[in-house]
Design an enzyme around this catalytic site. Structure first.
Site, PDB file in Angstrom:
ATOM      1  N   TRP A 199       0.850  -1.181   0.000  1.00 18.96           N
ATOM      2  CA  TRP A 199       0.000   0.000   0.000  1.00 18.96           C
ATOM      3  C   TRP A 199       0.898   1.248   0.000  1.00 18.96           C
ATOM      4  O   TRP A 199       1.899   1.299   0.697  1.00 18.96           O
ATOM      5  CB  TRP A 199      -0.916  -0.002   1.250  1.00 18.96           C
ATOM      6  CG  TRP A 199      -1.672   1.289   1.358  1.00 18.96           C
ATOM      7  CD1 TRP A 199      -2.766   1.654   0.640  1.00 18.96           C
ATOM      8  CD2 TRP A 199      -1.344   2.393   2.201  1.00 18.96           C
ATOM      9  NE1 TRP A 199      -3.144   2.933   0.984  1.00 18.96           N
ATOM     10  CE2 TRP A 199      -2.295   3.405   1.937  1.00 18.96           C
ATOM     11  CE3 TRP A 199      -0.347   2.634   3.152  1.00 18.96           C
ATOM     12  CZ2 TRP A 199      -2.275   4.639   2.600  1.00 18.96           C
ATOM     13  CZ3 TRP A 199      -0.326   3.862   3.805  1.00 18.96           C
ATOM     14  CH2 TRP A 199      -1.290   4.849   3.531  1.00 18.96           C
ATOM     15  N   ASP A 478     -13.863   2.484  -5.278  1.00 19.19           N
ATOM     16  CA  ASP A 478     -12.774   2.101  -4.378  1.00 19.19           C
ATOM     17  C   ASP A 478     -12.961   0.658  -3.904  1.00 19.19           C
ATOM     18  O   ASP A 478     -14.045   0.067  -4.037  1.00 19.19           O
ATOM     19  CB  ASP A 478     -12.793   3.066  -3.181  1.00 19.19           C
ATOM     20  CG  ASP A 478     -11.436   3.241  -2.530  1.00 19.19           C
ATOM     21  OD1 ASP A 478     -10.529   2.444  -2.809  1.00 19.19           O
ATOM     22  OD2 ASP A 478     -11.292   4.183  -1.720  1.00 19.19           O
ATOM     23  N   ASP A 548      -2.131   5.811  -3.026  1.00 26.18           N
ATOM     24  CA  ASP A 548      -2.526   6.719  -1.944  1.00 26.18           C
ATOM     25  C   ASP A 548      -1.340   7.554  -1.480  1.00 26.18           C
ATOM     26  O   ASP A 548      -1.501   8.450  -0.656  1.00 26.18           O
ATOM     27  CB  ASP A 548      -3.081   5.919  -0.754  1.00 26.18           C
ATOM     28  CG  ASP A 548      -4.582   5.694  -0.891  1.00 26.18           C
ATOM     29  OD1 ASP A 548      -5.187   6.298  -1.801  1.00 26.18           O
ATOM     30  OD2 ASP A 548      -5.146   4.921  -0.094  1.00 26.18           O
TER      31      ASP A 548
HETATM   32  C1  DGJ Z   1      -8.697   4.787  -0.254  1.00 22.34           C
HETATM   33  C2  DGJ Z   1      -8.463   5.652  -1.456  1.00 22.34           C
HETATM   34  O1  DGJ Z   1      -7.319   5.258  -2.118  1.00 22.34           O
HETATM   35  C3  DGJ Z   1      -8.393   7.103  -1.018  1.00 22.34           C
HETATM   36  O2  DGJ Z   1      -8.074   7.923  -2.107  1.00 22.34           O
HETATM   37  C4  DGJ Z   1      -9.708   7.482  -0.416  1.00 22.34           C
HETATM   38  O3  DGJ Z   1     -10.694   7.437  -1.383  1.00 22.34           O
HETATM   39  C5  DGJ Z   1     -10.026   6.549   0.747  1.00 22.34           C
HETATM   40  N1  DGJ Z   1      -9.930   5.182   0.373  1.00 22.34           N
HETATM   41  C6  DGJ Z   1     -11.408   6.833   1.268  1.00 22.34           C
HETATM   42  O4  DGJ Z   1     -11.771   5.928   2.223  1.00 22.34           O
END
Ligand code: DGJ
Length: 728
Positions: A199, A478, A548
């Site tokens: 991640w 998502d 992220d």
């Molecule tokens: C994970 C995503 O990658 C983020 O950009 C965001 O949307 C969060 N989830 C929201 O929970």
């Protein structure tokens, strides 16, 4: 003609490559050659049969000596347990309890339309530019038929492969393994390039020598995963970015996968790619068939940059689809890193208003607009507005956004369910689970059982209502946890092992409903960033949130690694606040913009907190992007300097007509009194004279190629230059 046949040899030709296979005397499909274009049909002198001690011969070996052994024969798709000791392509169990498979050729067809795969996304041919070779194989004992499909996109140097396995007997057949591709490379010294990660650290390239034995990567997480992207390159050990032979293999699939390379006792390499056979099983009743996912294969004799460029075109034109495929994507601002869950209507409207004044075109409302979701512990599955946060509902908010002439986007996570949700209280059995086994949580949520039609319908009804009642231009889909205790209550005992794959098919089904019912919607996939960045997802969404991790310096290696397979038009990239929320690093807004510009550009911060000077920079960034994005995304991307273990990174794009060159240089670690920074652009057009827009300085193409360009003002940590050369 892309496909020709002479006697027992088939030849597939693209513009620059050839692929040869041969049906042997015993009906095995022998792999003869894949590489740069050759004229000859018959290469059997170079690829003779070859016997080895301890490599048994088939019972019906036509030769009096031991030269014909499956263990040494390069093959296209391999059964199991019949004297080939390398990785099998397919294994199946019948009522006898035996699982050996021995596949022999029966017939072939050349198809002028590309066959589709049952429930699976795959490459498409909109202009009738392909031919497909179908080779039929049968195991009479196991009552199994396998059809190998090879589709040739001749102009694109692309060949795709998949296999269909059918039960041609009366009794049930249990598939245990059904790979998409097997390829036997001749003896040589090869490297494997793979893309591992975690991640916030996706698609980091790793290059290693293919050594004796098995190596590779896989996912057992139910998705393609942050950890191992279902894409790899096999190249000669000497191959570089600019030179040498290289093969790319990408699986058009978003679930569990496996890639294995196996260097044999005699230095050949077998590659197999497909659905991970661990935790896989598929019951085939009489006349039922199973389609494996497709693999996209490309060969280049001109190094890794060329390989990626060919791959990018194939992805842009034969994987991505829909209204947004070739269109310029709107510059967005996403409220996630600006507000997280702490927002209300006013905050979102303010952010949108500020964004509009700077040239941003769309606001995306991220997580937290539904149920009573103020943190990540609740409400997944309740896709109705939280009126505490949005007293005028989504409708009220979206109309306000429209009034200021902005596009409106929305976040959803349809595959999930929170224990604290109305949906769970009503349907606790809708969770993927195994009876008697306690259910693990990930991000305090469970995964819905998408093997069940009524579950997909239930979620779709809710989403459809939201989409029908609101002017929504964009969806961010998502997916924030991996699958555990995987089982479906509704599947019969001898079909439980089908759950993983059926789950993926269910996800595709829902995505398909979304894009076909609302074709105007721009869909961006996401899985905690780039956890499901694969060719399967790209068939539905032309862009995916890359990671992220929004730190510009970390993004260098993430985007660099992603670029081996995926074009810039697929990579969501945003400018976020400093100190960066993931790393705490402080980088100039120019650098953050310059890096994000090589992707689908956007912002993800509270714009009102920027200084006036920074806001002016944002305005300029938006103006530049609007003018140049399409040229950049459809041009040729060149990796110049990897950020890995380097004090700087550099990459470049040349527009299709070669009239524009964009060069990015980013200092990762500044050095006082360091050397001059000169970058050569060997792909600049010799016959053109270019002007660098910012400095207004002119350069002959030959100068850029051979002498290079001096990069100024990048002495300090995290400084960047984005140079734009335009043909005069
Ligand atoms: C994970 C995503 O990658 C983020 O950009 C965001 O949307 C969060 N989830 C929201 O929970």
């Amino acid at each position: 003609m892309a496909i020709t046949k002479k006697e027992n040899v088939f030849k597939l030709d693209t513009k620059n490559t050839s692929y040869l296979l041969k049906i042997t005397e015993l009906g095995y499909v022998m792999h003869v050659y894949y590489g740069a274009k050759v004229e000859d049909m018959d290469l059997s002198e170079i690829y003779p049969y070859r016997g080895r001690a301890f490599s048994p011969n088939m019972a019906d070996n036509p030769y009096s000596d031991d030269r014909y052994s499956l263990d040494t024969l390069p093959q296209e798709y391999v059964g199991s347990g019949c004297s080939d000791f390398r990785a099998a392509s397919v294994t199946a169990l019948d009522q006898s309890g035996y699982n050996s498979v021995d596949l022999r050729y029966t017939a072939y067809e050349i198809l002028e339309t590309k066959p589709s795969l049952e429930g699976l996304p795959s490459t498409y041919d909109e202009k009738g530019e392909t031919q497909t070779l179908a080779i039929h194989l049968v195991d009479e004992l196991r009552k199994m038929k396998v059809t190998l499909f090879y589709t040739v996109f001749a102009e694109k140097d692309l060949i795709t492969r998949s296999a269909k396995v059918e039960n041609i007997g009366e009794d049930s057949l249990y598939l245990e393994k059904a790979m998409s591709v097997c390829m036997d490379f001749p003896a040589s010294s090869y490297d494997l390039i793979q893309f591992h990660g975690s991640w916030a650290n996706e698609r980091q390239e790793q290059r290693s020598k293919i050594a004796y034995g098995l190596q590779g990567f896989s996912s057992k997480r139910g998705t393609s995963s942050h950890q191992h992207n279902p894409f790899c390159i096999v190249c000669d050990h000497e191959t570089t970015e600019k030179w040498g032979a290289a093969y790319a293999f990408g699986l058009v699939y978003s679930g569990n996968h496996l890639l294995q390379v196996e260097k044999t006792q005699t230095d050949e390499v077998r590659l197999t790619m497909g659905i991970n056979p661990d935790d896989f099983g598929w019951k085939l009743e009489k006349n039922q068939a199973f389609d494996t996912p497709e693999v996209m294969m490309i060969f280049s004799n001109h190094g890794l940059n060329d390989l990626s460029q060919i791959y990018h075109t194939a992805v842009r034109k034969h994987i991505c689809r829909g209204e947004w495929r070739d269109k310029q994507r709107p510059i967005l601002v996403n409220n996630w890193e600006a507000t997280y869950f702490d927002f209300d209507e006013d905050k979102i409207v303010d952010l949108a208003t500020k964004a509009k004044s700077l040239g941003i075109e769309m606001i995306v409302l991220d997580d937290g607009w539904f149920g009573h979701r103020n943190d990540d512990t609740t409400s997944l599955g309740d896709w109705f507005t939280d009126y505490h946060k949005l007293p005028n509902g989504l409708e009220g908010l979206s109309h306000k956004i429209k009034e200021i002439d902005m596009k409106f986007g929305l976040w959803i996570e349809p595959e999930m369910i929170s224990e604290d949700s109305e949906l769970y209280r009503k349907h606790p059995d809708w969770v993927l689970s195994q009876e008697g086994r306690s259910r693990s949580k990930g991000r305090t949520q469970y995964v819905l059982d998408f093997t069940r039609e009524e579950v997909i319908d239930g979620i779709w009804e809710q989403l459809d209502l939201v989409l029908k009642n609101n002017p929504i231009d964009y969806i961010k889909w998502d997916m924030n946890r991996h699958l555990t205790e995987v089982g479906s209550l509704m599947l019969a005992k001898d079909c439980k092992k089908e759950t993983y794959h059926r789950q993926v098919l269910g996800v595709y089904q829902l995505m398909n409903r979304l894009v076909t019912s609302y074709p105007h919607i721009l869909l961006e996939n996401c899985s905690g960033g780039g956890g499901r960045f694969d060719l399967g997802m790209l068939c539905y969404s032309p862009q995916i949130w890359t990671s992220d991790d929004t730190d510009a310096i970390e993004r260098l290696s993430i985007q660099y690694g992603s670029s081996y397979a995926y074009p810039l038009s697929c990579m969501g990239a945003h400018v976020s606040a400093v100190p960066n929320h993931q790393t705490g690093r402080i980088t100039p807004i120019k650098t953050r913009g310059d890096v994000a510009m090589f992707g689908v550009f956007g912002y993800e911060l509270d714009l009102a907190r920027l200084t006036t000077e920074e806001q002016d920079i944002v305005k300029k960034q938006c103006a530049f992007y609007k003018e140049n994005a399409l040229l950049m995304q459809q041009g040729k991307f060149y990796r110049i300097q990897t950020p890995k273990d380097s004090s700087y990174a550099a990459w470049s794009v040349v527009s299709e007509d070669e009239k524009h060159i964009y060069l990015l240089y980013v200092t990762i670690k500044g050095r006082a009194n360091g050397p001059q920074k000169v970058v050569k652009l060997p792909y600049a057009n010799y016959n053109m004279k270019y002007r660098e827009v910012e400095s207004n300085r002119s350069y002959y193409g030959s100068t850029l190629c051979h002498a290079g360009v001096l990069i100024a003002d990048v002495e300090q940590d995290y400084q960047s230059q984005l140079l734009h050369f335009v043909c005069e």
